[in-house]
Every structure is written in structure tokens, then in C-alpha cells.
Design an enzyme around this catalytic site. Structure first.
Site, mmCIF file in Angstrom:
data_model
loop_
_atom_site.group_PDB
_atom_site.id
_atom_site.type_symbol
_atom_site.label_atom_id
_atom_site.label_comp_id
_atom_site.label_asym_id
_atom_site.label_seq_id
_atom_site.Cartn_x
_atom_site.Cartn_y
_atom_site.Cartn_z
ATOM 1 N N LYS A 180 61.168 23.610 90.518
ATOM 2 C CA LYS A 180 60.167 23.267 89.494
ATOM 3 C C LYS A 180 59.151 22.353 90.169
ATOM 4 O O LYS A 180 59.455 21.238 90.553
ATOM 5 C CB LYS A 180 60.816 22.559 88.309
ATOM 6 C CG LYS A 180 59.835 22.369 87.162
ATOM 7 C CD LYS A 180 59.831 20.948 86.654
ATOM 8 C CE LYS A 180 58.672 20.696 85.707
ATOM 9 N NZ LYS A 180 57.427 20.310 86.362
ATOM 10 N N GLU A 255 64.879 11.018 95.792
ATOM 11 C CA GLU A 255 63.941 10.216 96.589
ATOM 12 C C GLU A 255 62.955 9.654 95.569
ATOM 13 O O GLU A 255 62.115 10.378 95.029
ATOM 14 C CB GLU A 255 63.283 11.127 97.627
ATOM 15 C CG GLU A 255 62.615 10.374 98.739
ATOM 16 C CD GLU A 255 61.130 10.288 98.521
ATOM 17 O OE1 GLU A 255 60.699 9.253 97.976
ATOM 18 O OE2 GLU A 255 60.425 11.241 98.874
ATOM 19 N N CYS A 289 55.175 7.434 98.189
ATOM 20 C CA CYS A 289 56.289 6.525 97.870
ATOM 21 C C CYS A 289 56.504 5.499 98.972
ATOM 22 O O CYS A 289 57.107 4.459 98.742
ATOM 23 C CB CYS A 289 57.582 7.311 97.691
ATOM 24 S SG CYS A 289 57.448 8.527 96.423
ATOM 25 N N GLU A 387 55.131 -0.497 91.304
ATOM 26 C CA GLU A 387 54.602 0.421 92.319
ATOM 27 C C GLU A 387 53.144 0.743 91.966
ATOM 28 O O GLU A 387 52.849 1.207 90.866
ATOM 29 C CB GLU A 387 55.455 1.691 92.343
ATOM 30 C CG GLU A 387 55.197 2.543 93.548
ATOM 31 C CD GLU A 387 56.150 3.727 93.662
ATOM 32 O OE1 GLU A 387 56.740 4.134 92.642
ATOM 33 O OE2 GLU A 387 56.294 4.247 94.780
HETATM 34 C C1 SIN Z 1 56.561 10.551 99.431
HETATM 35 O O1 SIN Z 1 55.585 9.950 99.037
HETATM 36 O O2 SIN Z 1 57.542 10.690 98.702
HETATM 37 C C2 SIN Z 1 56.637 11.196 100.787
HETATM 38 C C3 SIN Z 1 55.887 10.524 101.826
HETATM 39 C C4 SIN Z 1 56.216 11.043 103.214
HETATM 40 O O3 SIN Z 1 56.942 12.021 103.373
HETATM 41 O O4 SIN Z 1 55.755 10.419 104.157
#
Ligand code: SIN
Length: 486
Positions: A180, A255, A289, A387
């Protein structure tokens, strides 16, 4: 919107189930965040469509798990090659729907493809074990087997690479998948599916559905046929999915969000630090992230460092449409993302932070936020606790190594952390004390397919990429062979 693709048939708009493209009456518009214009509309999946995709994956699993690793590697290698052959088209699709600049989109296509090449190779190294027997009438061994049907749920910030980072190890291990993809950015995923079909990955091994998370998510998590969920996204949604997966006790990898500290000690090479920080903070306009969320700078170099940083941001960064020449930062994904950044900056300024550069929505339009630096920030302000997912660098000062480690670790998440220092003793101490899954030392870009990517605390569980990335898609079986006369 005409993307002027070399191969327009990469712009697929259907559901991809059991190797077939399926149209549906209910569609969703995919818009370009840079212009607000509709690129195209894609079919959305009902709960029944999702069930159909799960069934297709389950039927395909019965035969795919019996294929040898070498034979599984062959279509994966062809998929890798086709992606690289269509690099430019895939990058254009990605920039159009996600907004990141074309150079970064090209980087993501290669980065995503590398996971496919890597796991095609790694699949041939799924080793088991023999174990010394407790008595001589037995022999003990362990074998690893694919877990079964895997659900992959992926975000909009890396619509290509987050998907290949899940599909490649799953399929290489002998699993089949139902993916998805994010509603904001389905086109990159559907183009990947088209190339997977051309590469000869058998029908049903890879299935893609697009549509409402509230319909597709619970269908995937409730299904006893789905044996594993791999999710990349926010910690908030991750927690909901974890609860939903408890009903069928699925293996889960997540993640999730981060709050990356970027620490500059007074012995750092400041020019290298500026380069690393610009890359780590502002790539994808701050929407990763692992992007720096808090910049900790040692008090003795604060003035010099912040002046250099302001100068670099003002002279080296330029916002605009990701297709335009010279632009380094595209728009944020949508107006909601900009509002979150505006709100964080406003609340932090109300508590005493000051704007050193930027600090507002750009006149280019409602999806653009200026590259920003905040001074006078403390670790308890909203901009340091939440964040940001936007192009804002909050500067926080510290006096001692101990103090900065405490502040860096004072968060419920732990994905990536960065620090700059040339003191070898400090390099080891700080690396070991940071409570993070990934640590970059004198380096702002740390992701690649050969290294394990993942976090601790509420940043998630499991690792993607590297030789460890296959483990999440495998079950270990212990076999005890008894009745052997010695
Ligand atoms: C992400 O923002 O989850 C991935 C970033 C990355 O793979 O460097």
C-alpha cells in the site's frame, strides 16, 4: 500535465493485482505539490480488492518459495537494470508527484535500485546452522524459510526507495508482497510495478494497491494470511498498526519518526560541518526521518558557527519548482505540512527562539517554506521536541560533552544522530553513548543499501538494507533429527 516521458506507459494508473492492471470507478487525483496541478488520477482499492491482492500473493507464495535463490535473483537483477535504464523517466515522475528536486529524485531512483541489486545477491547467502548435539543419537540444525505474504506500507517522502527497500528483501527471501503506497505519491510505485512485470517477476509476487488507509490498512492487518507487516511512517500510525497486528500475531518491522541531533564540538572542521548540516537538514526540504531536527553547537564556537550557517543557507539554498535549473529545495508535500512547520516555529518563537534567517511561508506559494534557522532555542521548545519534517534548523548551545549527550538522548525516539569532532577519544565515547540506531560521524548523509537502517526506542524495530535486512522476512526453523545410532 505532460511529463514528456521517453516511455509514457510508465505512467500507470490502475491497481496492480496478480500481474494485471485493474481500473476502478473511484479514483484519486495525484497533484504536483510545486504547482497544485493534477498530474493524473489513479484507481483506488476497496477492501475486496485488497483481499484479492492478498489471495494473489498467497497463491504466488506457494510456488515462489520453491524457486531457488539463484533463480529468484535473476528477475530481480533484470528489474534493477530496467529501473536504471528508465532512470530519467522515473525521476521525472517522482519530482512531479513528490516535489523534491530532479537531482535528488535521480539520486533516490539509484538508491532504491541499489536495494534490489543488493538483495538479489544476498538471497544466495541465506545460510542456516548446524548445532553441536547434546547426545550422539541426534543431529541439530537450523534452516531459514520465507515468512509468507508480507504487507508493505510506505510513505510519500521516498516513494521509490522505501518501497524497494521492503520489496527487494521480501521477494529475494521467497516471500510475496501486497504494497500500500502513499496516496500522495502512488505513481512512482506503479511505475516500479510495471517494470517488475517487464522484468518477469511472476504474477502475484508483487501486488500494489492505492487508496484509503482506513480501508486498506485494517484489511491487511486483520488478515491471517498476511504473516508480516513492514511499515515506514510516523510513530503515531506505527503504534496503531502494531495494535492491529497483535490480533494475528504478525511479525512486524517499523521504521518510524526521528528527532535527530546534530552535534558540533569546538574541535570540528567547521566548513565540513556546514556541508554536512546542509545535506542532512535541508535535503528533500527537511522531509526525511533521518533529517537533522536539533542542531547542538558548543558555546565557544556558537557565534562563528551560526554566522557561517546563515551565510551558507542564504547563499547556497534556493527554493522553487524541483524541475527548475538551480533550485536546491522544492516545496513541502502539501499545505498541511507547511502549517505544521509554521505552528512549530510560532510556538517556539513565543517561548523565546529568534529567527536568524527565513521563518515564513514563501511568496512562491502555500506549499513553500523558506529555509530557516532559529537561534536561542532550548531543548524543551516544541521545535526541539517534535519532528519538524521541514527546512528549519533550530540552534541549541551546550557547554560540555556530558550535557549534550543528555540533551541528545532526552527524547522518546532514536533513529539517526550526527556529530562532528576530530578528537578520536570523543568520537568513540559519543558514538557509544548516543541512544540511536544510526550515528553519522563527520558525515551528514549516511544511508546506503549495504548498511543497516533502523532505530531504537519509538523510532521502531527491525533493520532494513545490509546483510541483516533479510532477517525480517525469514523464519528460523530448528530441526532435531533423532534416533541415530552412534
Ligand atoms: C526516511 O526518511 O525514512 C528514509 C531516509 C533515508 O533512507 O535516507
Amino acid at each position: 500535465m505532460d511529463l514528456q516521458l521517453n516511455d509514457p506507459s510508465l505512467l500507470q494508473t490502475g491497481l496492480f493485482i496478480n500481474g494485471q492492471w485493474l481500473d476502478r470507478e473511484i479514483t484519486l487525483d495525484v497533484t504536483d505539490p510545486a504547482t497544485g496541478k493534477v498530474i493524473t488520477s489513479v484507481a483506488t482499492a476497496s477492501a475486496e480488492d485488497t483481499e484479492q491482492a492478498i489471495t494473489a500473493a498467497s497463491v504466488a507464495f506457494d510456488s515462489w518459495k520453491m524457486v531457488t535463490a539463484k533463480e529468484r535473483a535473476a528477475p530481480l537483477q533484470r528489474w534493477f537494470k530496467l529501473i536504471m535504464e528508465n532512470h530519467d523517466d522515473l525521476a521525472k515522475i517522482l519530482t512531479a508527484e513528490q516535489g523534491k528536486i530532479l537531482a535528488e529524485a535521480k539520486g533516490e531512483i539509484a538508491y532504491g535500485a541499489n536495494y534490489i541489486e543488493w538483495f538479489a545477491e544476498e538471497a544466495k547467502r541465506i545460510y542456516g546452522d548446524t548445532i553441536p548435539q547434546p547426545s550422539n543419537d541426534r543431529r541439530l540444525l537450523c534452516i531459514k524459510q520465507p515468512i509468507g505474504v508480507v504487507a508493505c506500507i510506505t510513505p510519500w517522502n521516498f516513494p521509490n526507495a522505501m518501497l524497494t527497500r521492503k520489496i527487494a528483501p521480501a521477494v529475494a527471501a521467497g516471500c510475496t508482497v501486497v504494497c500500500k503506497t502513499a496516496s500522495e505519491t502512488p505513481l512512482s510505485a506503479l511505475a516500479l510495478a510495471e517494470l517488475a512485470k517487464r522484468a518477469g517477476i511472476p504474477d502475484g509476487v508483487i501486488n500494489m494497491v492505492v487508496g484509503k488507509a482506513s480501508i486498506i490498512g485494517p484489511t491487511l492487518t486483520a488478515s491471517p494470511t498476511v504473516r508480516k507487516l513492514s511499515f515506514t511512517g510516523s510513530t503515531e500510525v506505527g503504534k496503531i498498526l502494531l495494535k492491529e497486528c497483535a490480533g494475528t500475531v504478525k511479525k512486524v518491522s517499523m521504521e518510524l519518526g526521528g528527532n535527530a541531533p546534530f552535534i558540533i564540538f569546538d574541535d570540528a572542521d567547521l566548513d565540513a560541518t556546514i556541508d554536512g548540516l546542509l545535506a542532512s537538514k535541508y535535503r528533500n526540504s527537511g522531509q526525511t526521518c533521518v533529517c537533522t531536527n536539533r542542531v547542538f553547537v558548543q558555546k565557544s564556537i556558537e557565534k562563528e558557527f551560526s554566522a557561517k550557517l546563515v551565510e551558507a543557507v542564504e547563499s547556497r539554498l534556493s527554493i522553487g519548482n524541483g524541475f527548475a535549473e538551480g533550485v536546491t529545495n522544492g516545496p513541502l508535500i502539501n499545505k498541511g505540512a507547511v502549517s505544521t512547520v509554521v505552528d512549530l516555529v510560532e510556538r517556539s518563537v513565543a517561548q523565546g527562539a529568534c529567527i536568524l534567517t527565513g521563518g515564513s511561508v514563501s511568496e512562491l506559494g502555500e506549499n513553500y517554506y523558506q529555509p530557516t534557522i532559529l537561534g536561542n532555542v532550548t531543548n524543551d521548545m516544541p521545535i526541539a521536541q517534535e519532528e519538524i519534517f521541514g527546512p528549519v534548523a533550530p540552534l541549541i548551545t551546550f557547554e560540555t560533552e556530558e550535557e549534550v549527550i543528555d540533551m541528545a538522548n532526552d527524547t522518546n525516539v532514536g533513529l539517526a544522530a550526527y556529530f562532528y569532532s576530530r578528537d578520536i577519544g570523543r568520537v568513540w565515547r559519543v558514538s557509544e553513548q548516543l541512544e540511536y540506531g544510526i550515528v553519522g560521524i563527520n558525515e551528514g548523509i549516511i544511508s546506503n543499501e549495504m548498511a543497516p537502517f533502523g532505530g531504537v526506542k519509538e523510532s521502531g524495530m527491525g533493520r532494513e538494507g545490509s546483510k541483516y535486512g533479510l532477517d525480517d522476512y525469514l523464519e528460523m526453523k530448528y530441526i532435531c533429527m533423532g534416533g541415530l545410532d552412534s
